[in-house]
Design a protein around this motif. Structure first.
Motif, PDB file in Angstrom:
ATOM      1  N   SER A 221       0.873  -1.328  -0.108  1.00 63.36           N
ATOM      2  CA  SER A 221       0.140   0.015  -0.050  1.00 63.36           C
ATOM      3  C   SER A 221       0.958   1.155  -0.063  1.00 63.36           C
ATOM      4  CB  SER A 221      -0.976   0.097   1.253  1.00 63.36           C
ATOM      5  OG  SER A 221      -0.255   0.060   2.538  1.00 63.36           O
ATOM      6  N   LEU A 222       0.292   2.303  -0.465  1.00 62.72           N
ATOM      7  CA  LEU A 222       1.041   3.520  -0.429  1.00 62.72           C
ATOM      8  C   LEU A 222       0.304   4.714   0.423  1.00 62.72           C
ATOM      9  CD1 LEU A 222       3.152   5.071  -2.239  1.00 62.72           C
ATOM     10  CD2 LEU A 222       1.370   5.996  -3.664  1.00 62.72           C
ATOM     11  N   THR A 223       0.850   5.079   1.420  1.00 54.56           N
ATOM     12  CA  THR A 223       0.191   6.062   2.280  1.00 54.56           C
ATOM     13  C   THR A 223       0.611   7.588   1.487  1.00 54.56           C
ATOM     14  OG1 THR A 223       2.063   6.284   3.679  1.00 54.56           O
ATOM     15  CG2 THR A 223       0.223   4.846   4.287  1.00 54.56           C
ATOM     16  N   ILE A 224      -0.452   8.174   1.376  1.00 54.01           N
ATOM     17  CA  ILE A 224      -0.263   9.458   0.523  1.00 54.01           C
ATOM     18  C   ILE A 224      -0.934  10.772   1.362  1.00 54.01           C
ATOM     19  CG2 ILE A 224      -1.323  10.755  -1.558  1.00 54.01           C
ATOM     20  CD1 ILE A 224      -1.867   7.933  -2.779  1.00 54.01           C
ATOM     21  N   GLY A 225       0.230  11.768   1.696  1.00 51.56           N
ATOM     22  CA  GLY A 225      -0.334  12.921   2.576  1.00 51.56           C
ATOM     23  C   GLY A 225      -1.340  13.918   1.731  1.00 51.56           C
ATOM     24  N   PRO A 234       6.461  11.149   7.750  1.00 53.20           N
ATOM     25  CA  PRO A 234       5.445  10.838   6.815  1.00 53.20           C
ATOM     26  C   PRO A 234       3.978  10.774   7.560  1.00 53.20           C
ATOM     27  CG  PRO A 234       6.742   8.763   7.531  1.00 53.20           C
ATOM     28  CD  PRO A 234       7.255  10.038   8.265  1.00 53.20           C
ATOM     29  N   ALA A 235       3.188  10.869   6.874  1.00 50.16           N
ATOM     30  CA  ALA A 235       1.643  11.010   7.399  1.00 50.16           C
ATOM     31  C   ALA A 235       1.269   9.421   7.617  1.00 50.16           C
ATOM     32  CB  ALA A 235       0.549  11.594   6.584  1.00 50.16           C
ATOM     33  N   ARG A 236       0.384   9.275   8.551  1.00 51.49           N
ATOM     34  CA  ARG A 236      -0.110   8.063   8.918  1.00 51.49           C
ATOM     35  C   ARG A 236      -1.710   8.049   8.547  1.00 51.49           C
ATOM     36  NH1 ARG A 236       1.304   5.907  14.681  1.00 51.49           N
ATOM     37  NH2 ARG A 236       0.281   8.080  15.343  1.00 51.49           N
ATOM     38  N   MET A 327       0.225  -1.562   9.607  1.00 48.45           N
ATOM     39  CA  MET A 327      -0.795  -2.583   9.156  1.00 48.45           C
ATOM     40  C   MET A 327      -2.029  -2.109   8.964  1.00 48.45           C
ATOM     41  SD  MET A 327       1.334  -5.052   8.934  1.00 48.45           S
ATOM     42  CE  MET A 327       2.778  -5.773   9.900  1.00 48.45           C
ATOM     43  N   ALA A 328      -2.306  -0.784   9.471  1.00 49.63           N
ATOM     44  CA  ALA A 328      -3.679  -0.240   9.364  1.00 49.63           C
ATOM     45  C   ALA A 328      -3.809   0.204   7.845  1.00 49.63           C
ATOM     46  CB  ALA A 328      -3.845   0.806  10.162  1.00 49.63           C
ATOM     47  N   ALA A 329      -2.767   0.629   7.356  1.00 51.92           N
ATOM     48  CA  ALA A 329      -2.792   1.137   5.772  1.00 51.92           C
ATOM     49  C   ALA A 329      -3.153  -0.357   4.846  1.00 51.92           C
ATOM     50  CB  ALA A 329      -1.581   1.761   5.595  1.00 51.92           C
ATOM     51  N   HIS A 330      -2.600  -1.266   5.374  1.00 58.29           N
ATOM     52  CA  HIS A 330      -3.068  -2.466   4.640  1.00 58.29           C
ATOM     53  C   HIS A 330      -4.454  -3.062   4.896  1.00 58.29           C
ATOM     54  CE1 HIS A 330       0.995  -2.766   3.363  1.00 58.29           C
ATOM     55  NE2 HIS A 330       1.461  -3.198   4.578  1.00 58.29           N
ATOM     56  N   GLN A 331      -4.869  -3.014   6.211  1.00 54.28           N
ATOM     57  CA  GLN A 331      -6.159  -3.609   6.365  1.00 54.28           C
ATOM     58  C   GLN A 331      -7.241  -2.796   6.336  1.00 54.28           C
ATOM     59  OE1 GLN A 331      -5.567  -7.057   9.591  1.00 54.28           O
ATOM     60  NE2 GLN A 331      -4.875  -4.959  10.665  1.00 54.28           N
ATOM     61  N   MET A 332      -7.061  -1.388   5.893  1.00 53.69           N
ATOM     62  CA  MET A 332      -8.149  -0.489   5.479  1.00 53.69           C
ATOM     63  C   MET A 332      -8.923  -1.064   4.151  1.00 53.69           C
ATOM     64  SD  MET A 332      -6.826   3.353   6.083  1.00 53.69           S
ATOM     65  CE  MET A 332      -8.486   4.253   5.503  1.00 53.69           C
ATOM     66  N   HIS A 333      -8.133  -2.121   3.339  1.00 52.28           N
ATOM     67  CA  HIS A 333      -8.738  -2.599   2.279  1.00 52.28           C
ATOM     68  C   HIS A 333      -9.108  -4.284   2.529  1.00 52.28           C
ATOM     69  CE1 HIS A 333      -7.120   0.925   0.302  1.00 52.28           C
ATOM     70  NE2 HIS A 333      -6.211   0.796   0.949  1.00 52.28           N
ATOM     71  N   GLN A 334      -8.351  -4.738   3.228  1.00 48.78           N
ATOM     72  CA  GLN A 334      -8.506  -6.187   3.506  1.00 48.78           C
ATOM     73  C   GLN A 334      -8.009  -6.867   4.801  1.00 48.78           C
ATOM     74  OE1 GLN A 334      -7.201  -8.804   0.418  1.00 48.78           O
ATOM     75  NE2 GLN A 334      -8.186 -10.732   1.275  1.00 48.78           N
ATOM     76  N   PRO A 335      -8.665  -7.571   5.771  1.00 49.18           N
ATOM     77  CA  PRO A 335      -8.265  -7.994   6.891  1.00 49.18           C
ATOM     78  C   PRO A 335      -6.930  -8.831   6.560  1.00 49.18           C
ATOM     79  CG  PRO A 335     -10.384  -7.795   6.897  1.00 49.18           C
ATOM     80  CD  PRO A 335     -10.208  -7.693   5.566  1.00 49.18           C
ATOM     81  N   LEU A 336      -5.883  -8.771   7.464  1.00 49.70           N
ATOM     82  CA  LEU A 336      -4.517  -9.506   6.942  1.00 49.70           C
ATOM     83  C   LEU A 336      -4.694 -10.963   7.347  1.00 49.70           C
ATOM     84  CD1 LEU A 336      -1.856  -6.907   7.885  1.00 49.70           C
ATOM     85  CD2 LEU A 336      -2.089  -8.051   5.687  1.00 49.70           C
ATOM     86  N   LEU A 337      -5.549 -11.337   8.438  1.00 47.13           N
ATOM     87  CA  LEU A 337      -5.718 -12.680   8.894  1.00 47.13           C
ATOM     88  C   LEU A 337      -6.532 -13.579   7.634  1.00 47.13           C
ATOM     89  CD1 LEU A 337      -6.200 -12.598  12.616  1.00 47.13           C
ATOM     90  CD2 LEU A 337      -4.386 -13.003  11.281  1.00 47.13           C
ATOM     91  N   GLU A 338      -6.808 -13.025   6.909  1.00 48.33           N
ATOM     92  CA  GLU A 338      -7.637 -13.604   5.748  1.00 48.33           C
ATOM     93  C   GLU A 338      -6.379 -14.230   4.841  1.00 48.33           C
ATOM     94  OE1 GLU A 338     -10.113 -11.221   3.678  1.00 48.33           O
ATOM     95  OE2 GLU A 338     -11.818 -11.247   5.242  1.00 48.33           O
TER      96      GLU A 338
END
Length: 351
Positions: A221-225, A234-236, A327-338
């Motif tokens: 994922s790419l976090t974008i300010g 960098p922004a979270r 991990m939140a940047a990834h999990q906003m799209h899909q839960p990682l435990l999947e």
């Protein structure tokens, strides 16, 4: 794997589990988050999530057990055993990653004992001071002390430069945290066009497939300010940055989400400030980046899970840090435990 987060935390009786719980607990109470009800705050605490995750994951609607909790993310680091030491030191980690990616030159380490120069100070060699430097925590997953420092206006003033170093030493003594000064990478012009607000970091979660040990990119994922995050570089995502999900195979940006002014998650096709299109675009140089990532992880057979952050440049990527707090940047799209491999490695450290 334990059926609930509560069970997992209740069985945290080994040193690694207890240290992860301690780290999580300290961070939980420092976590800046919108006001939430006491009952929900208590539920999040006992489930291992920071309070700022409630809005990002919409935990009022979604199943907690589908998400990798913040406690579990900290706990998962022990899967690398003693080799986690390399990932926890910016200098050591940089030496390893320099075989695969661009790594900015480290200039000086600052600690409570003073300045340790890794090469001669520029004023001692009569070289021109760099126009801009980065100050990082020596721990590559901590961005609390990160900042950019411009030296160009005072490049001829040795007094200013030495005073700058002395100020950093005082900060290191006050916070008991080692700092490191490095040169600054130049971000890809397309990303600067997307938004001029700071670096937009590429975050990649690498995992080893359990059956044959093959390297996988579990999430990218790419976090974008934005204008709302100018004070944070960098922004979270919990501070208002957008999270653009990247297809690990193709580099295609498939979705972009972020918190709106009302504190709920919105979907964006374009950047809200510049109207530059995001969804449907490809991350520059992704094929070469992907090959380098898989080659690094394939040859680092002692690592099982690794989270890395990069600045995307005109030639590829420049290492920014290891980062377990994205991990939140990834999990906003899909839960990682999947992801089967993530769930497998968590089960190995959870009993």
């Amino acid at each position: 794997m334990f059926s609930t987060h509560t069970d997992s935390i209740a069985h945290a009786n080994d040193i690694a589990s207890l240290q992860a719980w301690k780290d999580f607990t300290f961070r939980f109470w420092e976590d800046n988050a919108p006001t939430i009800k006491e009952e929900q705050s208590r539920q999040l605490f006992h489930s291992g999530f920071y309070r700022s995750r409630a809005a990002l994951y919409d935990l009022t609607e979604n199943d907690l057990n589908a998400y990798l909790s913040d406690y579990q993310s900290l706990r998962l680091q022990s899967i690398n055993q003693k080799y986690q030491t390399v990932l926890s030191d910016r200098v050591l980690c940089g030496h390893v990653l320099a075989n695969y990616f661009d790594v900015e030159k480290n200039i000086c380490i600052i600690s409570k004992n003073g300045a340790q120069w890794l090469e001669s100070p520029w004023w001692a060699t009569e070289n021109t001071a760099p126009g801009e430097v980065h100050v990082h925590s020596l721990a590559p997953d901590s961005h609390a002390q990160y900042r950019k420092i411009k030296l160009a206006e005072s490049s001829d003033s040795q007094v200013f430069q030495k005073a700058f170093i002395n100020q950093l030493v005082e900060e290191a003594q006050e916070h008991s945290e080692a700092l490191i000064i490095s040169t600054a990478p130049v971000q890809h012009r397309w990303l600067t066009k997307v938004s001029p607000a700071g670096y937009h970091l590429l975050h990649v979660l690498l995992v080893r497939e359990p059956d044959e040990g093959l390297p996988e990119i579990a999430a990218a994922s790419l976090t974008i300010g934005s204008a709302a995050t100018l004070s944070s570089t960098p922004a979270r995502v919990e501070e208002g940055a957008l999270s653009a999900s990247i297809n690990p195979q193709t580099g295609l940006i498939t979705a972009c989400r972020g918190l709106n002014q009302q504190g709920t998650v919105d979907t964006y096709l374009q950047h809200p400030d510049t109207a530059v299109t995001l969804v449907g675009e490809h991350l520059p140089s992704w094929e070469a980046i992907r090959k380098a990532l898989l080659r690094f992880f394939d040859q680092s057979s002692y690592l099982h899970v690794c989270s890395l952050s990069f600045v995307v440049t005109e030639t590829g990527v420049s290492f920014f840090g290891t980062n377990t707090d994205v991990m939140a940047a990834h999990q906003m799209h899909q839960p990682l435990l999947e992801h089967a491999s993530i769930a497998h490695h968590l089960s190995k450290v959870s009993g």
